[in-house]
Write a protein that holds these residues in place. Structure first.
Motif, PDB file in Angstrom:
ATOM      1  N   VAL A  35       0.840  -1.194   0.000  1.00 41.30           N
ATOM      2  CA  VAL A  35       0.000   0.000   0.000  1.00 41.30           C
ATOM      3  C   VAL A  35       0.878   1.248   0.000  1.00 41.30           C
ATOM      4  CG1 VAL A  35      -1.577   1.363   1.434  1.00 41.30           C
ATOM      5  CG2 VAL A  35      -2.004  -1.075   1.073  1.00 41.30           C
ATOM      6  N   ALA A  36       0.525   2.226  -0.834  1.00 37.33           N
ATOM      7  CA  ALA A  36       1.163   3.546  -0.793  1.00 37.33           C
ATOM      8  C   ALA A  36       0.363   4.422   0.166  1.00 37.33           C
ATOM      9  CB  ALA A  36       1.204   4.167  -2.185  1.00 37.33           C
ATOM     10  N   TYR A  37       1.062   5.056   1.101  1.00 37.95           N
ATOM     11  CA  TYR A  37       0.367   5.809   2.144  1.00 37.95           C
ATOM     12  C   TYR A  37       1.078   7.144   2.402  1.00 37.95           C
ATOM     13  CZ  TYR A  37       4.149   4.663   5.341  1.00 37.95           C
ATOM     14  OH  TYR A  37       5.381   4.586   5.938  1.00 37.95           O
ATOM     15  N   PRO A  38       0.346   8.136   2.892  1.00 39.02           N
ATOM     16  CA  PRO A  38       0.970   9.428   3.175  1.00 39.02           C
ATOM     17  C   PRO A  38       1.573   9.470   4.566  1.00 39.02           C
ATOM     18  CG  PRO A  38      -1.363   9.584   3.576  1.00 39.02           C
ATOM     19  CD  PRO A  38      -1.101   8.169   3.101  1.00 39.02           C
ATOM     20  N   SER A  39       2.606  10.268   4.712  1.00 45.36           N
ATOM     21  CA  SER A  39       3.149  10.574   6.037  1.00 45.36           C
ATOM     22  C   SER A  39       3.436  12.057   6.087  1.00 45.36           C
ATOM     23  CB  SER A  39       4.412   9.756   6.342  1.00 45.36           C
ATOM     24  OG  SER A  39       5.547  10.339   5.728  1.00 45.36           O
ATOM     25  N   GLU A  40       3.908  12.540   7.216  1.00 44.92           N
ATOM     26  CA  GLU A  40       4.225  13.958   7.325  1.00 44.92           C
ATOM     27  C   GLU A  40       5.534  14.314   6.635  1.00 44.92           C
ATOM     28  OE1 GLU A  40       6.279  12.280  10.993  1.00 44.92           O
ATOM     29  OE2 GLU A  40       4.749  11.719   9.529  1.00 44.92           O
ATOM     30  N   TRP A  97       8.573  11.555  19.080  1.00 47.10           N
ATOM     31  CA  TRP A  97       7.540  10.748  18.425  1.00 47.10           C
ATOM     32  C   TRP A  97       6.163  11.100  18.967  1.00 47.10           C
ATOM     33  CZ3 TRP A  97      10.260   5.351  19.079  1.00 47.10           C
ATOM     34  CH2 TRP A  97      11.216   5.179  18.057  1.00 47.10           C
ATOM     35  N   PRO A  98       5.117  11.061  18.142  1.00 48.33           N
ATOM     36  CA  PRO A  98       5.195  10.855  16.702  1.00 48.33           C
ATOM     37  C   PRO A  98       5.826  12.051  16.005  1.00 48.33           C
ATOM     38  CG  PRO A  98       2.950  11.389  17.361  1.00 48.33           C
ATOM     39  CD  PRO A  98       3.748  11.264  18.620  1.00 48.33           C
ATOM     40  N   GLY A  99       6.586  11.770  14.960  1.00 43.96           N
ATOM     41  CA  GLY A  99       7.267  12.840  14.264  1.00 43.96           C
ATOM     42  C   GLY A  99       8.282  12.312  13.282  1.00 43.96           C
ATOM     43  N   PRO A 100       8.962  13.210  12.566  1.00 42.25           N
ATOM     44  CA  PRO A 100       9.844  12.839  11.457  1.00 42.25           C
ATOM     45  C   PRO A 100      11.233  12.391  11.903  1.00 42.25           C
ATOM     46  CG  PRO A 100       9.732  15.213  11.644  1.00 42.25           C
ATOM     47  CD  PRO A 100       8.787  14.669  12.674  1.00 42.25           C
ATOM     48  N   LEU A 101      11.278  11.368  12.733  1.00 45.57           N
ATOM     49  CA  LEU A 101      12.542  10.849  13.258  1.00 45.57           C
ATOM     50  C   LEU A 101      12.563   9.332  13.144  1.00 45.57           C
ATOM     51  CD1 LEU A 101      15.229  11.240  14.863  1.00 45.57           C
ATOM     52  CD2 LEU A 101      13.869  10.841  16.934  1.00 45.57           C
ATOM     53  N   THR A 102      13.608   8.812  12.501  1.00 44.65           N
ATOM     54  CA  THR A 102      13.851   7.368  12.449  1.00 44.65           C
ATOM     55  C   THR A 102      15.031   7.051  13.347  1.00 44.65           C
ATOM     56  OG1 THR A 102      13.016   7.184  10.181  1.00 44.65           O
ATOM     57  CG2 THR A 102      14.467   5.421  10.964  1.00 44.65           C
ATOM     58  N   VAL A 103      14.857   6.096  14.239  1.00 39.84           N
ATOM     59  CA  VAL A 103      15.914   5.696  15.158  1.00 39.84           C
ATOM     60  C   VAL A 103      16.359   4.280  14.798  1.00 39.84           C
ATOM     61  CG1 VAL A 103      16.572   5.317  17.553  1.00 39.84           C
ATOM     62  CG2 VAL A 103      14.946   7.135  16.988  1.00 39.84           C
ATOM     63  N   LEU A 123      13.291   2.283  13.444  1.00 43.57           N
ATOM     64  CA  LEU A 123      11.947   2.488  13.984  1.00 43.57           C
ATOM     65  C   LEU A 123      11.504   3.933  13.783  1.00 43.57           C
ATOM     66  CD1 LEU A 123      12.514   0.658  17.380  1.00 43.57           C
ATOM     67  CD2 LEU A 123      11.310  -0.270  15.389  1.00 43.57           C
ATOM     68  N   ARG A 124      10.222   4.109  13.475  1.00 40.07           N
ATOM     69  CA  ARG A 124       9.654   5.445  13.361  1.00 40.07           C
ATOM     70  C   ARG A 124       8.197   5.418  13.779  1.00 40.07           C
ATOM     71  NH1 ARG A 124       7.939  10.128  10.579  1.00 40.07           N
ATOM     72  NH2 ARG A 124       7.084   9.473   8.574  1.00 40.07           N
ATOM     73  N   VAL A 125       7.710   6.514  14.323  1.00 42.36           N
ATOM     74  CA  VAL A 125       6.298   6.689  14.660  1.00 42.36           C
ATOM     75  C   VAL A 125       5.794   7.883  13.853  1.00 42.36           C
ATOM     76  CG1 VAL A 125       4.601   7.119  16.471  1.00 42.36           C
ATOM     77  CG2 VAL A 125       6.645   5.754  16.986  1.00 42.36           C
ATOM     78  N   PRO A 126       5.060   7.650  12.769  1.00 43.52           N
ATOM     79  CA  PRO A 126       4.645   8.752  11.907  1.00 43.52           C
ATOM     80  C   PRO A 126       3.593   9.647  12.552  1.00 43.52           C
ATOM     81  CG  PRO A 126       3.637   6.704  11.181  1.00 43.52           C
ATOM     82  CD  PRO A 126       4.612   6.341  12.261  1.00 43.52           C
ATOM     83  N   SER A 183      12.633  11.955   6.903  1.00 47.02           N
ATOM     84  CA  SER A 183      12.872  11.918   8.347  1.00 47.02           C
ATOM     85  C   SER A 183      14.365  11.965   8.643  1.00 47.02           C
ATOM     86  CB  SER A 183      12.267  10.655   8.960  1.00 47.02           C
ATOM     87  OG  SER A 183      12.930   9.501   8.480  1.00 47.02           O
ATOM     88  N   THR A 184      14.689  12.465   9.796  1.00 46.45           N
ATOM     89  CA  THR A 184      16.062  12.433  10.295  1.00 46.45           C
ATOM     90  C   THR A 184      16.363  11.025  10.793  1.00 46.45           C
ATOM     91  OG1 THR A 184      16.035  14.760  10.887  1.00 46.45           O
ATOM     92  CG2 THR A 184      17.608  13.374  12.065  1.00 46.45           C
TER      93      THR A 184
END
Length: 215
Positions: A35-40, A97-103, A123-126, A183-184
């Motif tokens: 699935v293609a989905y939107p994120s921030e 999180w949630p936000g544009p950060l990948t850890v 890991l990320r929480v959109p 995301s960072t």
């Protein structure tokens, strides 16, 4: 414990107009689809993380090298903690999180090796209502990557996501457009910023109490 912002499937008194599309997308994922989905940040591609065939298809559609991992997008910190070894640095970063950060952090032994090559899992929480609704319907965790073929720019709009032809279903943006900035990416245990995106390196250093490097 870090307080996470509550999520409701039904903002206000009525379900969002895109709820039916999200439910259809969840069914596509359960059938092994992508699935293609939107994120921030930018548009993403999602598959169920516990389906080898779905992951194979995600990699094939994107043209992604088999040794290049995808990340896990999680509904909240609790979902992310099912895969990550606990640490004070992860707890500190989870305040973003949630936000544009990948850890990228050491994974628990129970984390599937394909999702944690070398023992590290991303890991990320959109912070997007449509992405959150999809996660809510799919057990809180999805294997995700940006919506583009490898080597091409990620889709930043619904039109670009549709034009990519990569999703079996493309969700609506739900009234919140992607910012177009990735995301960072921060790598633990050291807290090294591997990619600076919507969250600045200065923000990460300040959060972790790290002095800036003046060379």
């Amino acid at each position: 414990m870090n307080a996470q912002r509550p999520f409701s499937m039904f903002p206000g008194d009525a379900p969002p107009t895109w709820l039916a599309a999200v439910e259809a997308a969840a069914q596509v994922l359960r059938r092994g689809g992508v699935v293609a989905y939107p994120s921030e940040t930018v548009w993403g591609l999602a598959a169920l993380p516990d389906s080898e065939s779905a992951l194979d298809r995600l990699y094939a559609l994107k043209g992604r090298a088999a040794d290049k991992p995808v990340q896990l997008s999680c509904q909240n910190l609790e979902a992310a903690q099912r895969f990550a070894q606990p640490s004070a640095v992860l707890t500190a970063l989870s305040s973003l999180w949630p936000g544009p950060l990948t850890v990228v952090t050491p994974a628990l032994p129970s984390c599937p090796p394909r999702l944690a090559p070398g023992g590290q899992v991303g890991l990320r929480v959109p912070d997007h209502p449509v992405a959150q609704a999809l996660l809510h319907l799919c057990g809180g965790v999805l294997a995700t990557t940006s919506c583009n073929r490898s080597g091409e720019p990620p889709a930043a709009t619904w039109q670009a996501a549709v034009a990519s032809g990569l999703g079996d279903l493309t969700l609506p943006e739900g009234g919140q457009a992607a910012a177009g900035l990735a995301s960072t990416v921060v790598v633990l245990p050291g807290g090294v910023v591997m990619r600076e995106g919507a969250v600045t390196a200065a923000q990460i250093r300040a959060l972790l109490g790290v002095e800036p490097d003046h060379g």
